[in-house]
Design a protein around this motif. Sequence first.
Motif, PDB file in Angstrom:
ATOM      1  N   GLY A 179       0.811  -1.224   0.000  1.00 37.50           N
ATOM      2  CA  GLY A 179       0.000   0.000   0.000  1.00 37.50           C
ATOM      3  C   GLY A 179       0.832   1.256   0.000  1.00 37.50           C
ATOM      4  N   GLY A 180       2.005   1.195  -0.630  1.00 36.38           N
ATOM      5  CA  GLY A 180       2.881   2.351  -0.716  1.00 36.38           C
ATOM      6  C   GLY A 180       3.791   2.543   0.483  1.00 36.38           C
ATOM      7  N   VAL A 181       3.704   1.672   1.478  1.00 35.67           N
ATOM      8  CA  VAL A 181       4.538   1.765   2.677  1.00 35.67           C
ATOM      9  C   VAL A 181       5.535   0.609   2.682  1.00 35.67           C
ATOM     10  CG1 VAL A 181       4.586   1.729   5.194  1.00 35.67           C
ATOM     11  CG2 VAL A 181       2.708   2.885   4.000  1.00 35.67           C
ATOM     12  N   THR A 182       6.795   0.920   2.851  1.00 29.65           N
ATOM     13  CA  THR A 182       7.835  -0.112   2.847  1.00 29.65           C
ATOM     14  C   THR A 182       8.182  -0.495   4.280  1.00 29.65           C
ATOM     15  OG1 THR A 182       8.761   0.685   0.762  1.00 29.65           O
ATOM     16  CG2 THR A 182      10.175  -0.692   2.134  1.00 29.65           C
ATOM     17  N   VAL A 183       8.118  -1.804   4.566  1.00 29.55           N
ATOM     18  CA  VAL A 183       8.465  -2.324   5.890  1.00 29.55           C
ATOM     19  C   VAL A 183       9.504  -3.426   5.713  1.00 29.55           C
ATOM     20  CG1 VAL A 183       6.218  -1.790   6.888  1.00 29.55           C
ATOM     21  CG2 VAL A 183       6.591  -4.036   5.844  1.00 29.55           C
ATOM     22  N   THR A 184      10.187  -3.755   6.784  1.00 30.09           N
ATOM     23  CA  THR A 184      11.162  -4.841   6.720  1.00 30.09           C
ATOM     24  C   THR A 184      10.436  -6.186   6.764  1.00 30.09           C
ATOM     25  OG1 THR A 184      11.436  -5.027   9.123  1.00 30.09           O
ATOM     26  CG2 THR A 184      12.823  -3.412   7.967  1.00 30.09           C
ATOM     27  N   GLY A 185      11.161  -7.215   6.404  1.00 30.27           N
ATOM     28  CA  GLY A 185      10.583  -8.547   6.485  1.00 30.27           C
ATOM     29  C   GLY A 185      10.234  -8.911   7.917  1.00 30.27           C
TER      30      GLY A 185
END
Length: 328
Positions: free
Chosen positions: A248-254
């Motif tokens: 959704g356009g937000v980058t998170v870590t694994g």
Amino acid sequence: MKKIVGVALLLVVALFTLPFLFRQGQDSDQNPEPTAQEELTLPASGHTLRIQGGDGQVTEMDLNEYLWGVVAAEMPASFSQEALKAQAVAARTYALHRGPTQNHPDADLCTDYACCQAWIAKDTAQGNWGDNALAYTNKITTAVADTGNQVILYNGQLIDAVFHSSSASATQDAVEVWGNSVPYLQSVDSPEGEGVPNYQSEVTMTAQEFKDAFLAAHAEAVLEGDPAAWIGEIQRTDGGSVHTITIGGVTVTGAQARQIFSLRSATFDVSCSGDTFTFAVTGFGHGVGMSQYGADTMAKAGKTYQEILLHYYTDVTVAECPADVFKN
């Protein structure tokens, strides 16, 4: 004449009796009476720890008593002896490195695995083991006793000897999970072997469940329209785990995605079909430090506990605990 007959009779008796007695002696040597196995005595370390239990009470116990409960709780007692020894050394190092925290300010450690290390009382563990109680008890006692007061050191200092259940093809670099680079917690190959329980797992959820879970952590995400379009770029580590994923356009870590969606590890693939998201997950745990199933595989291949520890923790030494730490 009577004397001759008597001697002859004795010779006949001896002729038939001696082979029988000889054979009995042979059988006795080959099949000795089994000796009753007894529970081994766990030696005291002389080092006392303050342990906070699940009820919040703080109890003082000898380091070795604590380590016995940790190894019994954290690693299957059916594992190879060298793997259990590696676990004992890692647990000893972790325990002496840890110290009080906000969760247990009056104790060195607690028995909550989410905070410190899991721990189980001996009688409870033995009850769980059933017919294997004596054998497993002695295996763990041996693992703790035979490793003495050995710990894992980096530049002469105790390391944060974290461990996990199982990896994919490699462990995780600490920076991938916690954001901080740690020289001795680098990614290394991990031979997990066969028969790891739930090594491959699957998590399915509806698009609404996926949306609710992610928005609870990142309300700024835009999750509208076709659910298949919600998943953006996925970057991976050399070991195949998810480094980052854009949702959704937000980058998170694994690691963050693992927590958000309650996955067993950060090594996963995600797909969307209609209104359903599916995560295909490999391994279990944060993936940093020693893999327990990897340790058992190495032990079965003939590796010693020292070799196992030197493989999973980079540029460390396994040595006697420094005198200024191991005391009282």
